[in-house]
Design a protein around this motif. Structure first.
Motif, PDB file in Angstrom:
ATOM      1  N   LEU A   1       0.853  -1.183   0.000  1.00  0.00           N
ATOM      2  CA  LEU A   1       0.000   0.000   0.000  1.00  0.00           C
ATOM      3  C   LEU A   1       0.892   1.236   0.000  1.00  0.00           C
ATOM      4  CD1 LEU A   1      -0.485   1.497   3.136  1.00  0.00           C
ATOM      5  CD2 LEU A   1      -1.117  -0.870   3.520  1.00  0.00           C
ATOM      6  N   GLU A   2       0.340   2.349  -0.399  1.00  0.00           N
ATOM      7  CA  GLU A   2       1.125   3.575  -0.520  1.00  0.00           C
ATOM      8  C   GLU A   2       0.533   4.689   0.335  1.00  0.00           C
ATOM      9  OE1 GLU A   2       2.720   4.492  -4.483  1.00  0.00           O
ATOM     10  OE2 GLU A   2       1.612   2.745  -5.228  1.00  0.00           O
ATOM     11  N   ILE A   3       1.413   5.464   0.949  1.00  0.00           N
ATOM     12  CA  ILE A   3       1.034   6.691   1.651  1.00  0.00           C
ATOM     13  C   ILE A   3       1.575   7.836   0.804  1.00  0.00           C
ATOM     14  CG2 ILE A   3       1.350   8.089   3.732  1.00  0.00           C
ATOM     15  CD1 ILE A   3       1.630   5.504   5.329  1.00  0.00           C
ATOM     16  N   SER A   4       0.682   8.572   0.180  1.00  0.00           N
ATOM     17  CA  SER A   4       1.102   9.576  -0.803  1.00  0.00           C
ATOM     18  C   SER A   4       1.771  10.788  -0.164  1.00  0.00           C
ATOM     19  CB  SER A   4      -0.096  10.024  -1.643  1.00  0.00           C
ATOM     20  OG  SER A   4      -1.086  10.632  -0.823  1.00  0.00           O
ATOM     21  N   ASN A   5       1.420  11.080   1.093  1.00  0.00           N
ATOM     22  CA  ASN A   5       2.033  12.208   1.801  1.00  0.00           C
ATOM     23  C   ASN A   5       2.457  11.761   3.189  1.00  0.00           C
ATOM     24  OD1 ASN A   5       2.886  14.573   2.963  1.00  0.00           O
ATOM     25  ND2 ASN A   5       1.012  15.733   2.570  1.00  0.00           N
ATOM     26  N   GLY A   6       3.681  11.309   3.301  1.00  0.00           N
ATOM     27  CA  GLY A   6       4.197  10.838   4.577  1.00  0.00           C
ATOM     28  C   GLY A   6       4.521  11.934   5.556  1.00  0.00           C
ATOM     29  N   ASN A   7       4.243  13.183   5.184  1.00  0.00           N
ATOM     30  CA  ASN A   7       4.409  14.310   6.100  1.00  0.00           C
ATOM     31  C   ASN A   7       3.074  14.870   6.553  1.00  0.00           C
ATOM     32  OD1 ASN A   7       7.104  14.923   4.004  1.00  0.00           O
ATOM     33  ND2 ASN A   7       7.397  14.435   6.160  1.00  0.00           N
ATOM     34  N   ASP A   8       2.015  14.127   6.261  1.00  0.00           N
ATOM     35  CA  ASP A   8       0.680  14.419   6.780  1.00  0.00           C
ATOM     36  C   ASP A   8       0.416  13.410   7.885  1.00  0.00           C
ATOM     37  OD1 ASP A   8      -2.197  14.073   7.172  1.00  0.00           O
ATOM     38  OD2 ASP A   8      -2.457  15.400   5.446  1.00  0.00           O
ATOM     39  N   LEU A   9       0.405  13.882   9.124  1.00  0.00           N
ATOM     40  CA  LEU A   9       0.329  12.990  10.271  1.00  0.00           C
ATOM     41  C   LEU A   9      -0.889  12.080  10.224  1.00  0.00           C
ATOM     42  CD1 LEU A   9       1.593  12.172  12.983  1.00  0.00           C
ATOM     43  CD2 LEU A   9       0.260  14.003  14.059  1.00  0.00           C
ATOM     44  N   GLU A  10      -2.051  12.619   9.923  1.00  0.00           N
ATOM     45  CA  GLU A  10      -3.265  11.808   9.898  1.00  0.00           C
ATOM     46  C   GLU A  10      -3.211  10.755   8.797  1.00  0.00           C
ATOM     47  OE1 GLU A  10      -6.616  14.445   9.756  1.00  0.00           O
ATOM     48  OE2 GLU A  10      -6.494  14.914  11.898  1.00  0.00           O
TER      49      GLU A  10
END
Length: 281
Positions: free
Chosen positions: A208-217
């Motif tokens: 799976l991918e997290i597109s913005n790893g600097n968005d805490l939520e």
């Protein structure tokens, strides 16, 4: 469990810790540390199931292994602010006889650290071993690991990636910090990595991918989704896109701050962008 604002305040304070640590000794790796701050805060405060105290066996709790150990500043800060050791000890970062060396080391007996690092590319093999030990012990808890994208250029990773899938190590979540930078430049210029997610899928992982790893939520929800996919016959990989040096405008989107400390003026600028929230050490 803290609320979102409390966790965001912790993120800001950890960034201050990172900057002050590397500045004091004019040494260290702020870029990747700043880029992974949300990940570490989320992992240690919202995602992992942890016991009080620390022991090397780690029975009946989730375990984390840092493979790209040069981002030790963020690891040390989050461990200290989680209560593993006194926050004041951050003052000793990289000093002679300190437990907080440039790369984490078990020799120093620092609570929270279960493997030494140095040479890159070895953390996944260790994480797989720990995951298999959990299975042998009848322990249902999970193993988490973190790896740099440039670190995937090390061949041992791909042996481990193949082994984990082939042996259905499905209590493992490996996260790849996809910031696109490494010590010598952009990863795609040094040695192109291509589609990392697709590579892991072809090797038999659930990805799976997290597109913005600097968005805490987004990090919290993404890691909890990864957790829900464990125990189904496949190891889980999270490809997390981050910005190296995030939170400090002049450090972002460049490899220049991979391993360089800010001077006095730069530190003041950087700290001004990350106001004190929980108290400096």
């Amino acid at each position: 469990m803290a609320n979102t604002q409390e966790l965001q305040d912790l993120v800001t304070q950890v960034r201050r810790d990172i900057l002050r640590m590397v500045h004091k000794v004019n040494s260290g790796h702020p870029g990747g540390s700043l880029g992974c701050t949300e990940f570490f805060v989320a992992l240690y405060n919202e995602v992992m199931e942890l016991k009080e105290g620390f022991d090397m066996d780690g029975n009946d709790e989730d375990l984390f292994f840092l493979s790209n150990g040069h981002i030790s500043p963020v690891f040390y800060s989050v461990l200290a602010r989680r209560g593993y050791f006194p926050i004041e000890e951050l003052n000793t970062f990289r000093l002679i006889n300190s437990r907080l060396q440039g790369h984490p080391t078990t020799h120093e007996g620092l609570p929270g650290v279960r493997i030494a690092s140095g040479s890159l590319g070895q953390g996944l093999s260790v994480a797989i071993g720990a995951a298999l030990a959990k299975k042998l012990n009848g322990d249902s808890h999970l193993i988490y690991s973190l790896h740099g994208d440039g670190e995937l250029q090390e061949g041992q990773n791909w042996e481990a990636i193949m082994y984990a899938a082939g042996n259905k190590v499905d209590n493992l979540i490996a996260t790849i910090d996809r910031n696109g930078q490494q010590i010598d430049g952009a990863t795609e210029e040094v040695l192109p990595l291509g589609d990392i997610a697709e590579k892991f899928k072809v090797f038999g992982w659930d990805v799976l991918e997290i597109s913005n790893g600097n968005d805490l939520e987004q990090v919290i929800s993404g890691m909890k989704e990864a957790k829900s996919r464990t125990g189904k016959g496949k190891p889980v990989c999270v490809v997390m896109t981050t910005v190296m040096g995030n939170g400090v405008d002049f450090m972002m989107h460049t490899h220049a701050w991979h391993g360089k400390a800010p001077n006095d003026e730069q530190l003041a600028n950087a700290l001004g962008q990350n106001p004190e929230t929980l108290g400096d050490y």
